[in-house]
Design a protein around this motif. Structure first.
Motif, PDB file in Angstrom:
ATOM      1  N   ASP A 351      58.055  33.150 101.519  1.00  0.00           N
ATOM      2  CA  ASP A 351      58.739  33.239 102.809  1.00  0.00           C
ATOM      3  C   ASP A 351      57.849  33.836 103.889  1.00  0.00           C
ATOM      4  OD1 ASP A 351      61.003  32.171 101.696  1.00  0.00           O
ATOM      5  OD2 ASP A 351      61.883  34.117 101.203  1.00  0.00           O
ATOM      6  N   HIS A 352      56.735  34.499 103.484  1.00  0.00           N
ATOM      7  CA  HIS A 352      55.918  35.202 104.467  1.00  0.00           C
ATOM      8  C   HIS A 352      54.507  34.646 104.552  1.00  0.00           C
ATOM      9  CE1 HIS A 352      58.695  38.748 103.214  1.00  0.00           C
ATOM     10  NE2 HIS A 352      59.282  37.978 104.141  1.00  0.00           N
ATOM     11  N   ASP A 353      54.224  33.509 103.925  1.00  0.00           N
ATOM     12  CA  ASP A 353      52.873  32.954 103.924  1.00  0.00           C
ATOM     13  C   ASP A 353      52.926  31.536 104.484  1.00  0.00           C
ATOM     14  OD1 ASP A 353      50.297  31.825 103.177  1.00  0.00           O
ATOM     15  OD2 ASP A 353      50.079  33.538 101.828  1.00  0.00           O
ATOM     16  N   ALA A 354      52.160  31.289 105.564  1.00  0.00           N
ATOM     17  CA  ALA A 354      52.202  29.995 106.235  1.00  0.00           C
ATOM     18  C   ALA A 354      51.686  28.876 105.338  1.00  0.00           C
ATOM     19  CB  ALA A 354      51.377  30.055 107.522  1.00  0.00           C
ATOM     20  N   ARG A 355      50.827  29.200 104.366  1.00  0.00           N
ATOM     21  CA  ARG A 355      50.286  28.162 103.498  1.00  0.00           C
ATOM     22  C   ARG A 355      51.346  27.551 102.595  1.00  0.00           C
ATOM     23  NH1 ARG A 355      45.486  31.656 100.995  1.00  0.00           N
ATOM     24  NH2 ARG A 355      47.248  33.122 101.007  1.00  0.00           N
ATOM     25  N   ALA A 356      52.452  28.269 102.391  1.00  0.00           N
ATOM     26  CA  ALA A 356      53.521  27.762 101.527  1.00  0.00           C
ATOM     27  C   ALA A 356      54.651  27.124 102.322  1.00  0.00           C
ATOM     28  CB  ALA A 356      54.080  28.898 100.661  1.00  0.00           C
ATOM     29  N   ALA A 357      54.511  27.049 103.648  1.00  0.00           N
ATOM     30  CA  ALA A 357      55.625  26.570 104.471  1.00  0.00           C
ATOM     31  C   ALA A 357      55.991  25.123 104.162  1.00  0.00           C
ATOM     32  CB  ALA A 357      55.270  26.723 105.953  1.00  0.00           C
ATOM     33  N   SER A 358      54.992  24.263 103.921  1.00  0.00           N
ATOM     34  CA  SER A 358      55.272  22.838 103.720  1.00  0.00           C
ATOM     35  C   SER A 358      56.003  22.556 102.412  1.00  0.00           C
ATOM     36  CB  SER A 358      53.960  22.041 103.770  1.00  0.00           C
ATOM     37  OG  SER A 358      53.091  22.480 102.732  1.00  0.00           O
ATOM     38  N   VAL A 359      55.904  23.470 101.453  1.00  0.00           N
ATOM     39  CA  VAL A 359      56.559  23.228 100.158  1.00  0.00           C
ATOM     40  C   VAL A 359      57.503  24.378  99.817  1.00  0.00           C
ATOM     41  CG1 VAL A 359      54.761  21.746  99.177  1.00  0.00           C
ATOM     42  CG2 VAL A 359      54.523  24.229  99.053  1.00  0.00           C
ATOM     43  N   LYS A 360      57.981  25.076 100.844  1.00  0.00           N
ATOM     44  CA  LYS A 360      58.826  26.245 100.584  1.00  0.00           C
ATOM     45  C   LYS A 360      60.117  25.857  99.879  1.00  0.00           C
ATOM     46  CE  LYS A 360      59.254  29.092 103.964  1.00  0.00           C
ATOM     47  NZ  LYS A 360      59.703  29.733 105.233  1.00  0.00           N
ATOM     48  N   GLU A 361      60.750  24.796 100.317  1.00  0.00           N
ATOM     49  CA  GLU A 361      62.022  24.403  99.709  1.00  0.00           C
ATOM     50  C   GLU A 361      61.822  23.976  98.256  1.00  0.00           C
ATOM     51  OE1 GLU A 361      64.811  24.992 101.096  1.00  0.00           O
ATOM     52  OE2 GLU A 361      63.750  25.730 102.870  1.00  0.00           O
ATOM     53  N   GLN A 362      60.750  23.230  98.002  1.00  0.00           N
ATOM     54  CA  GLN A 362      60.466  22.840  96.617  1.00  0.00           C
ATOM     55  C   GLN A 362      60.179  24.069  95.747  1.00  0.00           C
ATOM     56  OE1 GLN A 362      59.237  21.538  99.316  1.00  0.00           O
ATOM     57  NE2 GLN A 362      59.102  19.293  99.233  1.00  0.00           N
ATOM     58  N   HIS A 363      59.514  25.053  96.338  1.00  0.00           N
ATOM     59  CA  HIS A 363      59.262  26.304  95.609  1.00  0.00           C
ATOM     60  C   HIS A 363      60.580  26.949  95.200  1.00  0.00           C
ATOM     61  CE1 HIS A 363      54.959  26.774  95.639  1.00  0.00           C
ATOM     62  NE2 HIS A 363      54.862  26.620  96.948  1.00  0.00           N
ATOM     63  N   ARG A 364      61.455  27.089  96.148  1.00  0.00           N
ATOM     64  CA  ARG A 364      62.733  27.743  95.848  1.00  0.00           C
ATOM     65  C   ARG A 364      63.519  26.963  94.812  1.00  0.00           C
ATOM     66  NH1 ARG A 364      64.506  29.182 102.106  1.00  0.00           N
ATOM     67  NH2 ARG A 364      63.171  31.043 102.333  1.00  0.00           N
ATOM     68  N   ALA A 365      63.484  25.635  94.917  1.00  0.00           N
ATOM     69  CA  ALA A 365      64.218  24.818  93.942  1.00  0.00           C
ATOM     70  C   ALA A 365      63.678  24.997  92.526  1.00  0.00           C
ATOM     71  CB  ALA A 365      64.150  23.349  94.356  1.00  0.00           C
ATOM     72  N   CYS A 366      62.377  25.260  92.424  1.00  0.00           N
ATOM     73  CA  CYS A 366      61.751  25.459  91.110  1.00  0.00           C
ATOM     74  C   CYS A 366      61.791  26.908  90.656  1.00  0.00           C
ATOM     75  CB  CYS A 366      60.294  24.990  91.142  1.00  0.00           C
ATOM     76  SG  CYS A 366      60.081  23.229  91.480  1.00  0.00           S
ATOM     77  N   GLY A 367      62.318  27.812  91.482  1.00  0.00           N
ATOM     78  CA  GLY A 367      62.362  29.219  91.106  1.00  0.00           C
ATOM     79  C   GLY A 367      61.037  29.920  91.261  1.00  0.00           C
ATOM     80  N   VAL A 368      60.206  29.463  92.214  1.00  0.00           N
ATOM     81  CA  VAL A 368      58.892  30.052  92.433  1.00  0.00           C
ATOM     82  C   VAL A 368      58.948  30.910  93.692  1.00  0.00           C
ATOM     83  CG1 VAL A 368      56.467  29.589  92.945  1.00  0.00           C
ATOM     84  CG2 VAL A 368      57.691  28.175  91.291  1.00  0.00           C
ATOM     85  N   ALA A 369      58.587  32.209  93.556  1.00  0.00           N
ATOM     86  CA  ALA A 369      58.567  33.108  94.700  1.00  0.00           C
ATOM     87  C   ALA A 369      57.136  33.427  95.143  1.00  0.00           C
ATOM     88  CB  ALA A 369      59.305  34.408  94.368  1.00  0.00           C
TER      89      ALA A 369
END
Length: 840
Positions: A351-369
């Motif tokens: 939630d606080h790193d711009a490099r993860a912005a494009s796949v943030k929703e996929q991260h959350r869906a997979c349980g990746v923080a």
């Protein structure tokens, strides 16, 4: 003693007697070696200074600092308390003072302490107790004495769990001053609640049990996230009760991190040993990384030249087919991001790193923080990627990154090893196919090779002659020395009118000439090129005739032993070719014994039954066996298997044709026999030739006469060392005629025994090539170690440079080459002895 007990013993001394509840006039403490560890100003005044008036510092010996204590009651009480660990009280009157002090001796963790107070009259009121501020300052001074210089964290709590002391290192870690920290508890100093609660429980445990507590804990401070190993212990008062809790903490972050990496690498090594494929190795690497980093999901990929995925290993903390599929799809998107950046990607919170912005929703869906993507670089090329995903936000540490890289490097090494093994297996399979196809070609070329065999045999003979040249030159020079020396003496005797003595010199010269002629005959017979027809041959006589040639060929460092069988059967062979084969085997044995050794030639009659004959690829029957055995370096199995192959050699280029054993094998097979080779590394080799028995008797050969040695001597002492008896005799007689006393020795050990004796020896004349394990140069060096002024004259048939390394000789050593004139020898001896006399 357990590690816990050892650490407890090493704790700082308890401060009970340092801060007692009664008025204290003075206090000091010593360790188990009676060195002062604490001393206040009052104790210095009470006990007295050094006699020289210097100030007493911690670290000094108690008895040296205060000599007045020696022999006192206080000394006895201190020693008893240190011995049994029991508190004691006594009254001590210091020398020169009119007052007495009540003393309490208390055991400490590292020694013993003593508190002194002035004895008060019974009617006097109790003195006013010190203020809390005074006690606080006394405690601080005491802790500073023990703990201020330690590199570890050091601290103390009161019974209300508030800090009463913190050393400089701890204050720096907190980022606070003394005034900001002292008097506060863990929560007020920013400890995490679980951390503060843990220390509160441990303080109460120490207070209740009066025993130390040890543990390790992570801590986030101004130094970053570190891991600490700590021990807290009770501080006892004069009444034996806990009045405070102190402790020390050591930073063990690097050790813990190293242990974690080593554990991960050990687990991976175990998994690699059990792996059967590259995929198994990749899965093992992913599993080890996941366990070491407590990750949610790990993917280990190796990439090919076109950056395509070659091997894939995946591991999940909670196996779930749907979750695994989603994470795999997510990894593919992260792979493209890693390929674009080419560097490590560490995301602590999506939630606080711009490099993860494009796949943030996929991260959350997979349980990746949080996640880590590590490219694997080898030789400047990208060869793989490791994806690590966590289900909680976290700060990725350098140690965790190091674990990923170490495991990846070990896995890459396993990949290379497995690929090399697979390539080797494929290569061996192809080689077997090629070998099978070559068998037909080899069979077709056999006839062609047989046609050239005679030319190859002649080439091998020429090579053997080249190897013999040095030894033969030395032998011929020895023989010529006997001839020319005898002629010189004959001329002298004729001039002197002593013609009746000429016969002995004529006989000596004739013997030497006959031996030279015999040696020349054998050399020509060995080197001749024409094919010789086989004939009935007595092998014992043949070996006896060439024994002297073999001895000269192998050199004096190798002992030759010939063991011939009684009533040996004749065999039907080409004699010169058998001589050539035996000489080749002896040369090979010599080369296998560069530092000297033993060579044995043995003959025997052999009856081979069906089983033995089949093992040796021979028809059953009667055979003459000739065995050549050495105790040299031996052959490893791979060399032994190819020893008879044509052109196979282990010698450097230019030092061997690889034809020796193959031609011996060809000769034996053409003669209806066989060759067998037995060898063991470090123990030597045996080559056995089996030749068929022949029923006709062999023609007897004449045995050449041998030279007889002579001896004489008087006058100035000269030691003559030569293995040739005629040379020794002639040189000794000439020396005697010239007015010297001549001693003789036939080998190096005999010469050294004379040189190490008390006998007078003015000059050593020695041949270079000597039997017995020592050459002439070694004898001379050993002699001059005992007789530093000894003069040495070398006589040798070898070329000067070959014998002495380009002719460089130390002072006091000269060289005379064979053959030489006797008058020339005497002139050289006279010059050497005269120069020695002039120098002295």
């Amino acid at each position: 003693m357990s590690e816990f007990s050892r650490r407890a013993d090493l704790s700082p001394p308890t401060a009970g007697s340092a801060v007692p509840a009664v008025p204290v006039a003075a206090y000091f403490a010593v360790d188990a070696r009676w060195q002062l560890v604490y001393l206040d100003d009052a104790a210095t005044s009470v006990l007295g200074r050094r006699q020289d008036g210097t100030h007493t510092l911690p670290g000094a010996m108690l008895w040296e600092a205060f000599p007045g204590l020696a022999g006192s009651l206080l000394e006895a009480q201190l020693r008893a308390t240190l011995a049994d660990g029991q508190c004691r009280q006594c009254v001590y009157s210091p020398p020169g003072l009119a007052i007495s002090f009540e003393v309490i001796c208390s055991p400490q963790a590292q020694g013993v302490s003593a508190s002194l107070r002035e004895c008060l009259p019974a009617c006097a009121p109790d003195p006013e107790p010190p203020s809390e501020r005074t006690l606080h300052e006394q405690r601080r001074r005491f802790y500073e004495t023990f703990l201020s210089t330690t590199p570890d964290l050091a601290y103390a709590w009161d019974l209300n769990h508030r800090f009463t002391y913190a050393n400089r290192v701890l204050l720096q870690m907190w980022g606070k001053t003394w005034e900001e920290a002292i008097g506060k508890n863990c929560l007020e100093l920013g400890y995490e609640p679980w951390h503060a609660e843990m220390h509160s429980r441990e303080i109460e445990q120490v207070r209740a049990t009066k025993r130390p507590v040890r543990g390790d804990v992570p801590f986030n401070g101004t130094f970053g996230r570190r891991i600490y190993d700590y021990i807290i212990f009770p501080v006892l008062g004069p009444d034996g009760e806990v009045e405070a809790v102190a402790g020390t903490t050591r930073d063990v972050t690097e050790r813990k991190n190293s242990e974690a990496r080593q554990h991960a690498l050990f687990r991976l090594a175990e998994a690699i040993r059990a792996a059967g494929s590259l995929t198994d190795v990749a899965r093992a690497a992913a599993h080890v990384i996941g366990d070491a980093l407590t990750a949610r999901w790990v993917s280990y990929k190796t990439l090919g030249p076109q950056l395509q995925v070659q091997e894939l290993g995946q591991w999940s903390f909670h196996p779930d087919e749907n979750g695994a599929a989603a994470l795999a799809l997510h990894d593919e998107r992260r792979l493209s991001q890693t390929l674009r950046s080419g560097s490590v990607v560490l995301v602590g919170h999506i939630d606080h790193d711009a490099r993860a912005a494009s796949v943030k929703e996929q991260h959350r869906a997979c349980g990746v923080a949080s996640y880590m993507d590590v490219p694997l670089i080898e030789g400047g090329e990208l060869v793989g990627v490791v994806h690590v995903s966590s289900n909680v936000p976290r700060t990725w540490t350098d140690n965790e990154l190091a674990i990923v890289r170490d495991v990846s490097e070990q896995a890459r090494a396993a990949f290379e090893r497995i690929r090399n093994q697979q390539a080797l297996a494929a290569s061996e399979a192809r080689l077997r196919e090629i070998n099978e196809s070559l068998e037909a070609e080899v069979s077709a070329r056999t006839k062609e090779l047989m046609a050239t065999e005679e030319a190859l045999r002649h080439s091998q003979k020429i090579e053997a002659i080249g190897q013999l040249t040095g030894g033969l030159a030395h032998d011929f020079n020895n023989l010529l020395g006997g001839i020319t020396g005898s002629l010189d003496l004959m001329r002298v005797r004729l001039v002197q009118g002593r013609g009746d003595e000429l016969f002995r010199y004529i006989d000596l010269a004739a013997r030497s000439a006959q031996r030279a002629a015999s040696l020349t005959q054998r050399l020509l017979a060995f080197a001749r090129r024409q094919t010789l027809a086989p004939s009935p041959t007595n092998v014992n006589v043949l070996i006896s005739g060439m024994e002297e040639l073999i001895r000269r060929t192998i050199g004096p460092a190798i002992t030759l032993e010939v063991v011939t069988a009684v009533a040996l059967w004749p065999t039907f062979v080409d004699g010169p070719q058998l001589e050539s084969a035996l000489l080749n085997l002896c040369i090979n044995a010599r080369d296998a014994m560069p530092d000297g050794g033993r060579l044995t030639i043995e003959t025997a009659n052999k009856w081979l039954d069906d089983k033995w004959a089949q093992e040796r690829d021979l028809p059953a029957g009667e055979y003459v066996c000739i065995s050549v055995t050495d105790n040299g370096t031996g052959m490893p199995p791979d060399v032994l298997a190819r020893a008879f192959d044509p052109f196979f050699t282990t010698k450097p280029i230019g030092e061997g044709t690889g034809l020796g054993l193959s031609m011996v094998y060809g000769f034996a097979r053409q003669s209806g026999g066989q060759v067998r080779l037995y060898s063991e590394v470090g123990r030597g080799s045996t080559v056995s030739l089996y030749l068929p028995r022949h029923l006709q008797e062999a023609r007897a050969e004449e045995i050449e006469p041998a030279s007889a040695p002579g001896a004489a001597g008087r006058g100035e002492v000269v030691l003559v060392v030569d293995d040739e008896a005629p040379i020794r005799l002639l040189v000794a007689e000439v020396l005697t005629e010239a007015g010297y006393t001549a001693l003789q020795a036939e080998d190096g050990p005999t010469a050294l025994r004379l040189l190490h004796s008390a006998a007078r020896i003015d000059l050593l004349i020695t041949d270079v090539g000597l039997p017995g394990g020592l050459n002439g140069r070694q004898v001379a060096d050993a002699a001059r170690a005992a007789r530093s002024e000894l003069q040495v004259l070398f006589i040798t048939g070898y070329a000067e440079n070959a014998a002495f390394g380009n002719g460089h000789l130390p002072a006091g050593m000269q060289l005379l080459t064979k053959p030489f004139k006797m008058d020339g020898l005497m002139q050289r001896v006279q010059a050497i002895l005269e120069s020695r006399t002039t120098a002295s």
